[in-house]
Design a protein around this motif. Structure first.
Motif, PDB file in Angstrom:
ATOM      1  N   LEU A 151       0.558   6.831   0.985  1.00  0.00           N
ATOM      2  CA  LEU A 151       0.720   5.516   1.207  1.00  0.00           C
ATOM      3  C   LEU A 151      -0.685   5.055   1.817  1.00  0.00           C
ATOM      4  O   LEU A 151      -1.290   4.219   1.255  1.00  0.00           O
ATOM      5  CB  LEU A 151       1.785   5.210   1.929  1.00  0.00           C
TER       6      LEU A 151
ATOM      7  N   ARG B  49       6.753   2.996   7.772  1.00  0.00           N
ATOM      8  CA  ARG B  49       6.061   2.146   6.831  1.00  0.00           C
ATOM      9  C   ARG B  49       6.609   0.902   6.448  1.00  0.00           C
ATOM     10  O   ARG B  49       6.013   0.069   5.525  1.00  0.00           O
ATOM     11  CB  ARG B  49       5.569   2.974   5.506  1.00  0.00           C
TER      12      ARG B  49
ATOM     13  N   LYS C 201       6.131  -3.313   0.163  1.00  0.00           N
ATOM     14  CA  LYS C 201       6.097  -2.132  -0.260  1.00  0.00           C
ATOM     15  C   LYS C 201       7.548  -1.618  -0.427  1.00  0.00           C
ATOM     16  O   LYS C 201       8.570  -1.640   0.377  1.00  0.00           O
ATOM     17  CB  LYS C 201       5.666  -1.134   1.142  1.00  0.00           C
TER      18      LYS C 201
ATOM     19  N   VAL D 194      -3.172   2.320   0.071  1.00  0.00           N
ATOM     20  CA  VAL D 194      -3.052   0.898   0.209  1.00  0.00           C
ATOM     21  C   VAL D 194      -3.650   0.725   1.541  1.00  0.00           C
ATOM     22  O   VAL D 194      -3.340   1.429   2.819  1.00  0.00           O
ATOM     23  CB  VAL D 194      -1.443   0.771   0.531  1.00  0.00           C
TER      24      VAL D 194
ATOM     25  N   VAL E  53       4.018  -2.282  -4.348  1.00  0.00           N
ATOM     26  CA  VAL E  53       3.379  -0.860  -4.145  1.00  0.00           C
ATOM     27  C   VAL E  53       4.994  -0.227  -4.173  1.00  0.00           C
ATOM     28  O   VAL E  53       5.974  -0.442  -3.248  1.00  0.00           O
ATOM     29  CB  VAL E  53       2.856  -0.447  -2.595  1.00  0.00           C
TER      30      VAL E  53
ATOM     31  N   LEU F  24       9.192   0.113   4.524  1.00  0.00           N
ATOM     32  CA  LEU F  24       9.479   0.151   3.056  1.00  0.00           C
ATOM     33  C   LEU F  24      10.873  -0.428   2.848  1.00  0.00           C
ATOM     34  O   LEU F  24      11.739  -0.637   3.416  1.00  0.00           O
ATOM     35  CB  LEU F  24       9.728   1.723   2.525  1.00  0.00           C
TER      36      LEU F  24
END
Ligand code: SAH
Length: 238
Positions: free
Chosen positions: A75, A129, A87, A79, A112, A131
């Motif tokens: 990732l 992250r 994301k 990105v 993403v 998500l």
């Protein structure tokens, strides 16, 4: 013009893409630069000589789990830190994808998308992250790739310039909180079944009324939950 909708997909199977997204409406739009698609092979960030991406679940049990360190490295390589795109992690535990969410995503800079495999991904990646878990329905696929394609296909067809007529999305299923009315085309009679008379008369207001009534009838019969969600906000035909 704003930059095109940009999709980046993290997957163990980059060769699956663009796949069906390279054909027809989405494929034409891709060729015309109305959206972009990049894939990132998670295995590029695998560990050791065998580029391992998964390991056995902590606590035991069947299957394998995608490692958080490997996925985070993939990732972070794909990105930039200031990337404005949401994301997403395709996941049966996620919020079910709706046309409303599709519209929001399509109006944004892109997405993403992390595709899971095996038993899924290490939970720490999701928080670490940020998500957003997205499901495409209450069933289990073997991987997130087809789910990512479903999400991207539904977004891409809404991008400006992708569909022939700009209006052709507005009356579709879910857009007004209803399922769509039935369609007919030639021949006028087929195996003893005729096209409803009102559609052949040229009275546009009558056609609009009939379509609205049919949309309500079909929605009530098949998806009464949609009528409830719609509350008092009954949209009348234009
Ligand atoms: N063990 C998991 C299922 C793993 S399926 C569970 O019980 O919840 C492997 C991968 O397929 C998932 O990580 C996810 O990326 C994808 N996937 C499976 N079903 C999906 C669905 N309904 N929607 C979106 N992605 C799905």
């Amino acid at each position: 013009m704003s930059p095109p909708f940009a999709a980046t997909v993290l997957t163990l199977y980059p060769e699956m893409f663009p796949g069906p997204l390279g054909l027809s409406l989405a494929g034409d739009a891709l060729a015309r630069g109305l959206w972009t698609l990049k894939t990132k092979d998670i295995r590029d960030h695998g560990i050791g000589r065998h580029r391992a991406v998964d390991d056995t679940p902590a606590g035991g049990g069947p299957g394998m789990v995608l490692r958080c360190d490997v996925l985070a490295a993939a990732l972070d390589a794909a990105v930039a830190g200031d990337d404005p795109r949401p994301k997403l992690l395709m996941s049966p535990r996620g919020k079910s994808l709706t046309q409303a969410r599709v519209r929001e995503l399509a109006a944004g800079p892109g997405a993403v998308i992390v595709c899971g495999r095996f038993e899924g991904v290490d939970e720490r990646l999701i928080a670490g992250r940020g998500l957003e878990e997205v499901s495409i329905g209450d069933y289990v696929l073997s991987g997130g790739e087809i789910a990512a394609m479903v999400l991207l296909d539904s977004c891409v067809r809404l991008l400006p310039g992708v569909m022939g007529k700009d209006a052709s999305g507005a009356e579709e299923s879910f857009e007004a909180g209803l399922l769509e009315y039935p369609h007919y085309t030639r021949p006028r009679d087929w195996e003893g079944r005729a096209i409803p008379e009102v559609l052949l008369g040229g009275d546009h207001a009558a056609v609009a009324r009939w379509r609205q009534a049919e949309a309500k009838r079909i929605t009530a019969a098949r998806r009464p939950d949609l009528l409830k969600d719609r509350g008092g906000d009954i949209k009348e035909p234009r």
